[in-house]
Design a protein around this motif. Structure first.
Motif, short mmCIF file in Angstrom:
data_model
loop_
_atom_site.label_atom_id
_atom_site.label_comp_id
_atom_site.label_asym_id
_atom_site.label_seq_id
_atom_site.Cartn_x
_atom_site.Cartn_y
_atom_site.Cartn_z
N GLU A 157 1.78 3.89 -14.69
CA GLU A 157 1.12 3.09 -16.04
C GLU A 157 2.21 3.44 -17.13
N LYS A 158 2.16 5.11 -17.41
CA LYS A 158 4.00 5.30 -18.32
C LYS A 158 5.32 4.95 -17.78
N VAL A 159 5.14 4.91 -17.02
CA VAL A 159 6.88 4.74 -16.34
C VAL A 159 7.23 3.13 -16.05
N PHE A 160 5.95 2.52 -15.50
CA PHE A 160 6.42 0.75 -14.95
C PHE A 160 5.44 -0.04 -16.14
N GLY A 161 4.96 1.09 -17.06
CA GLY A 161 3.70 0.21 -18.28
C GLY A 161 3.18 -0.81 -17.51
N LEU A 162 2.47 -0.35 -16.23
CA LEU A 162 1.39 -1.34 -15.96
C LEU A 162 -0.09 -0.72 -16.03
N GLU A 163 -0.94 -1.38 -15.72
CA GLU A 163 -2.80 -1.12 -15.59
C GLU A 163 -3.15 -0.99 -14.71
N CYS A 164 -3.93 0.36 -14.75
CA CYS A 164 -4.62 0.15 -12.55
C CYS A 164 -6.18 -0.66 -14.24
N TYR A 165 -6.09 -1.60 -12.84
CA TYR A 165 -7.68 -2.37 -13.37
C TYR A 165 -8.50 -2.64 -12.19
N ALA A 166 -8.21 -1.47 -11.44
CA ALA A 166 -9.48 -1.47 -10.37
C ALA A 166 -9.33 -0.02 -9.84
N VAL A 167 -10.29 1.25 -9.70
CA VAL A 167 -10.48 1.70 -8.34
C VAL A 167 -11.58 1.72 -7.66
N GLU A 168 -11.48 2.23 -6.67
CA GLU A 168 -12.54 1.72 -5.33
C GLU A 168 -12.11 2.60 -4.26
N GLY A 176 0.59 -1.19 -0.11
CA GLY A 176 -0.16 0.04 -0.21
C GLY A 176 0.60 1.45 -0.84
N ILE A 177 0.81 1.95 -1.36
CA ILE A 177 1.34 3.28 -1.10
C ILE A 177 0.59 4.41 -1.44
N ALA A 178 0.46 5.71 0.37
CA ALA A 178 0.15 6.58 0.35
C ALA A 178 0.23 7.91 -0.88
N VAL A 179 -1.14 8.56 -1.60
CA VAL A 179 -0.81 8.77 -1.90
C VAL A 179 -1.46 10.22 -2.37
N LYS A 180 -1.12 11.35 -2.61
CA LYS A 180 -2.10 12.94 -2.54
C LYS A 180 -2.95 12.95 -3.61
N SER A 181 -3.27 12.38 -5.00
CA SER A 181 -3.48 12.34 -5.95
C SER A 181 -3.66 11.03 -6.46
N LEU A 182 -4.81 10.39 -6.74
CA LEU A 182 -4.69 9.04 -7.49
C LEU A 182 -4.54 9.02 -8.72
N ASP A 183 -5.05 10.88 -9.34
CA ASP A 183 -5.04 11.01 -10.65
C ASP A 183 -3.61 11.94 -11.16
N ASP A 184 -2.76 11.88 -9.87
CA ASP A 184 -1.44 12.52 -10.64
C ASP A 184 -1.10 10.60 -10.37
N ALA A 185 -0.48 10.16 -9.77
CA ALA A 185 -0.07 8.14 -8.99
C ALA A 185 -0.44 8.25 -9.99
N ILE A 186 -1.47 7.71 -10.80
CA ILE A 186 -2.05 6.63 -11.59
C ILE A 186 -0.98 6.86 -12.76
N PRO A 187 -1.35 8.04 -13.56
CA PRO A 187 -0.41 7.83 -14.94
C PRO A 187 0.94 7.37 -14.92
N PHE A 188 1.87 7.93 -13.50
CA PHE A 188 3.09 7.88 -13.39
C PHE A 188 3.48 5.72 -13.58
#
Length: 135
Positions: free
Chosen positions: A24-35, A10-22
């Motif tokens: 996805e773009k840097v590691f090539g991972l896919e965000c498969y769920a937001v809840e 678990g990683i605490a972030v201020k903003s999912l909108d800022d962290a998700i693209p990181f």
């Protein structure tokens, strides 16, 4: 208590909108769920890395656990989660072994998992979550 695997980090972030693209773009991972987990005052986003997941945690309330964590320590690793079978039995055994518990009984968490936390004062400073898939 023998975990079956590391369920997630678990990683605490201020903003999912800022962290998700990181992730996805840097590691090539896919965000498969937001809840949103209302009772924990958190919004989560999940990525799969092999058999392990990364869980990003954004607070929905500054007074919630993630809001307080970020205020005190900033963004970063919040907890390590292990998958176990027989979660409530594992909690009882941990308590009998002298481990300080945050949760004495499991509760519902993200992705429908049953979860419980061990206090970091008993786990060498690491907030530790135990998870079990419902049966």
């Amino acid at each position: 208590m023998k975990p079956t695997h590391i369920e997630h980090i678990g990683i605490a972030v201020k903003s999912l909108d800022d962290a998700i693209p990181f992730y996805e773009k840097v590691f090539g991972l896919e965000c498969y769920a937001v809840e949103e987990v209302t009772d924990q005052k958190v919004k989560t986003a999940f990525f799969k890395v092999g058999d392990t997941k990364i869980e990003l945690l954004e607070s929905t309330d500054a007074e919630g656990p993630i809001g307080k964590f970020i205020e005190k320590k900033g963004e970063g690793i919040h907890h390590m989660a292990f998958a176990v079978d027989g979660l409530n039995d594992k909690l009882k055994a941990a308590e009998e072994a002298g481990v300080r518990l945050i949760d004495k009984q499991s509760r519902k968490g993200a992705e429908g998992l049953n979860i419980a936390f061990l206090h970091p004062k008993s786990t060498f400073g690491v907030l530790t979550e135990l998870c079990e898939a419902p049966k």
